[in-house]
Design a protein around this motif. Structure first.
Motif, mmCIF file in Angstrom:
data_model
loop_
_atom_site.group_PDB
_atom_site.id
_atom_site.type_symbol
_atom_site.label_atom_id
_atom_site.label_comp_id
_atom_site.label_asym_id
_atom_site.label_seq_id
_atom_site.Cartn_x
_atom_site.Cartn_y
_atom_site.Cartn_z
ATOM 1 N N THR A 31 26.804 -15.598 20.249
ATOM 2 C CA THR A 31 26.504 -14.458 21.125
ATOM 3 C C THR A 31 27.404 -13.254 20.842
ATOM 4 O O THR A 31 27.432 -12.297 21.619
ATOM 5 C CB THR A 31 26.650 -14.868 22.605
ATOM 6 N N ASN A 32 28.112 -13.295 19.721
ATOM 7 C CA ASN A 32 28.922 -12.152 19.322
ATOM 8 C C ASN A 32 27.988 -10.970 19.043
ATOM 9 O O ASN A 32 27.117 -11.045 18.163
ATOM 10 C CB ASN A 32 29.730 -12.498 18.068
ATOM 11 N N ALA A 49 28.764 -21.430 21.165
ATOM 12 C CA ALA A 49 27.938 -20.418 21.829
ATOM 13 C C ALA A 49 28.597 -19.044 21.785
ATOM 14 O O ALA A 49 27.921 -18.008 21.651
ATOM 15 C CB ALA A 49 27.663 -20.834 23.272
ATOM 16 N N THR A 50 29.909 -19.011 21.882
ATOM 17 C CA THR A 50 30.624 -17.728 21.840
ATOM 18 C C THR A 50 30.418 -17.022 20.506
ATOM 19 O O THR A 50 30.231 -15.803 20.451
ATOM 20 C CB THR A 50 32.133 -17.945 22.086
ATOM 21 N N PHE A 83 19.708 -17.854 21.366
ATOM 22 C CA PHE A 83 20.948 -17.087 21.487
ATOM 23 C C PHE A 83 20.726 -15.573 21.399
ATOM 24 O O PHE A 83 21.668 -14.798 21.481
ATOM 25 C CB PHE A 83 21.951 -17.502 20.402
ATOM 26 N N GLY A 84 19.483 -15.183 21.190
ATOM 27 C CA GLY A 84 19.187 -13.754 21.116
ATOM 28 C C GLY A 84 19.572 -13.111 19.807
ATOM 29 O O GLY A 84 19.774 -11.886 19.740
#
Length: 379
Positions: A313-314, A309-310, A348-349
């Motif tokens: 979402t960068n 997830a990290t 996640f956008g």
């Protein structure tokens, strides 16, 4: 008189030497045309195989994937003619003779891949103009060897396309780079044989639609064990090779810019996953990202959602100037995986654009994709 005797002696010696070679009996294969466009735009395939018991042909010329059976005549020539018109495009085909894939020696046009060679043929027409060989300035295609430290010091091959007038242009400015990745089973030559990338780019340059750039086509398969369709760049040996060796090699040996805004990556199928893994795990390397006919498998989506997830979402991911996902229509074998992947991206956008076209999971789609996104680069 001496000259006449010398000529007669030479002629006699030549005939005596020639007579020692066995004389070959002519066969129907001597004048055979293995692929013809016949009346009405249908395609006729022929192969001479007098001792064969079954011959088929298959390729992306057919509306439906599958093998077509050829019929044998009295002299051993097998033929098959489509009962439909084959539209203008470039197509692959393979003969199978008694279960063995046979390269058509009567046709010099071919596609190179990891699994061997397939033949090509072109049906000319206006729709095909963008990828046809034309009387325009042509770029240069180089086969290049480099050493991969990431893969244990082995020697690897890649192809590099240099634009028309490269010698003059490269003296004035550093050029941007498009890294163009192939799919599973293919190799670094596939984009310029079946993919016609060099001809497509030549024609775009001639029309004034393309900014001068270098195009690097590396080999996506490696002899090192790894999961080429997995989640992230660490599982794929090619991604390590790409970051540690290919990019530095190109930037050392060619007059190219090392700026993010001057790098693009695109790839199809397996190469599409490699494109996504390289771009999302190393977003500051690229400004343009174009995956084609691809999508993560369910297990990879689960792994990404739970463990990465990290990465997803960068904020650097949403700094791509262009992130476009191409699909070859609902018939594309990656269609469902791609829908699932885009749904994950939405969660996640991650910003992207999506273009669903035609051509299924073949170069019929990917050549068209290249012709569409290449003019968008580095403007």
């Amino acid at each position: 008189m001496k000259n006449i005797l010398f000529v007669l002696l030479t002629f006699a010696l030549f005939n005596a030497a020639f007579a020692q070679f066995p004389q070959r009996t002519p066969t129907p294969n001597d004048t055979l045309k293995s692929m013809q466009i016949v009346a009405g735009g249908k395609v006729k395939f022929s192969i001479y195989a007098p001792k064969a018991s079954e011959v088929t042909v298959m390729g992306d010329y057919a509306p439906q994937f599958g093998a077509d059976k050829l019929t044998k005549d009295a002299v051993g020539v097998w033929t098959f003619t489509t009962d439909y018109v084959v539209k203008p495009n470039v197509y692959t085909y393979d003969f199978m003779v008694d279960g063995l894939k046979v390269f058509d020696p009567k046709n010099a046009q071919y596609k190179e891949s990891n699994s061997g060679f397939s033949n090509l043929f072109e049906v000319k027409g206006a729709e095909n103009d963008f990828q046809s060989l034309k009387d325009v300035p042509h770029g240069k295609l180089e086969k290049v060897l480099y050493t991969s430290s990431a893969l244990g010091g082995i020697t690897r091959r890649l192809h590099v396309y240099l634009p028309p007038h490269y010698d003059e242009i490269s003296k004035k400015e550093k050029l941007p780079v498009l890294y163009l990745l192939h799919g599973g089973g293919d190799n670094d030559a596939s984009w310029t044989t079946a993919g016609r990338a060099n001809l497509i780019l030549d024609n775009l340059y001639a029309e004034g639609k393309l900014k001068p750039m270098i195009v690097v086509m590396p080999a996506g398969h490696t002899p090192v064990q790894g999961f080429f369709m997995g989640a992230g760049d660490k599982q794929d040996p090619f991604c390590r090779d790409f970051v540690q060796d290919i990019v530095p090699f190109i930037e050392k040996n060619y007059p190219v810019s090392a700026k993010r805004e001057h790098r693009a990556v695109a790839g199809l199928s397996m190469g599409g996953i490699q494109t996504i893994n390289l771009a999302l795990w190393n977003p500051t390397l690229f400004s343009h990202v174009f995956p084609m006919s691809t999508g993560y498998f369910p297990d990879a989506i689960k792994e990404i959602t739970e463990k990465h997830a990290t990465v997803m979402t960068n904020p650097e991911i949403n700094q791509f100037k262009n992130f476009t996902i191409y699909m070859g229509g609902e018939q594309d074998i990656a269609y469902k995986n791609n829908l699932n992947m885009m749904k994950m991206f939405d969660g996640f956008g991650i910003k992207y654009t999506y273009q669903n076209g035609t051509g299924a999971h073949t170069f019929l789609a990917w050549r068209r994709n290249l012709s569409e996104f290449a003019p968008l680069l580095f403007k």
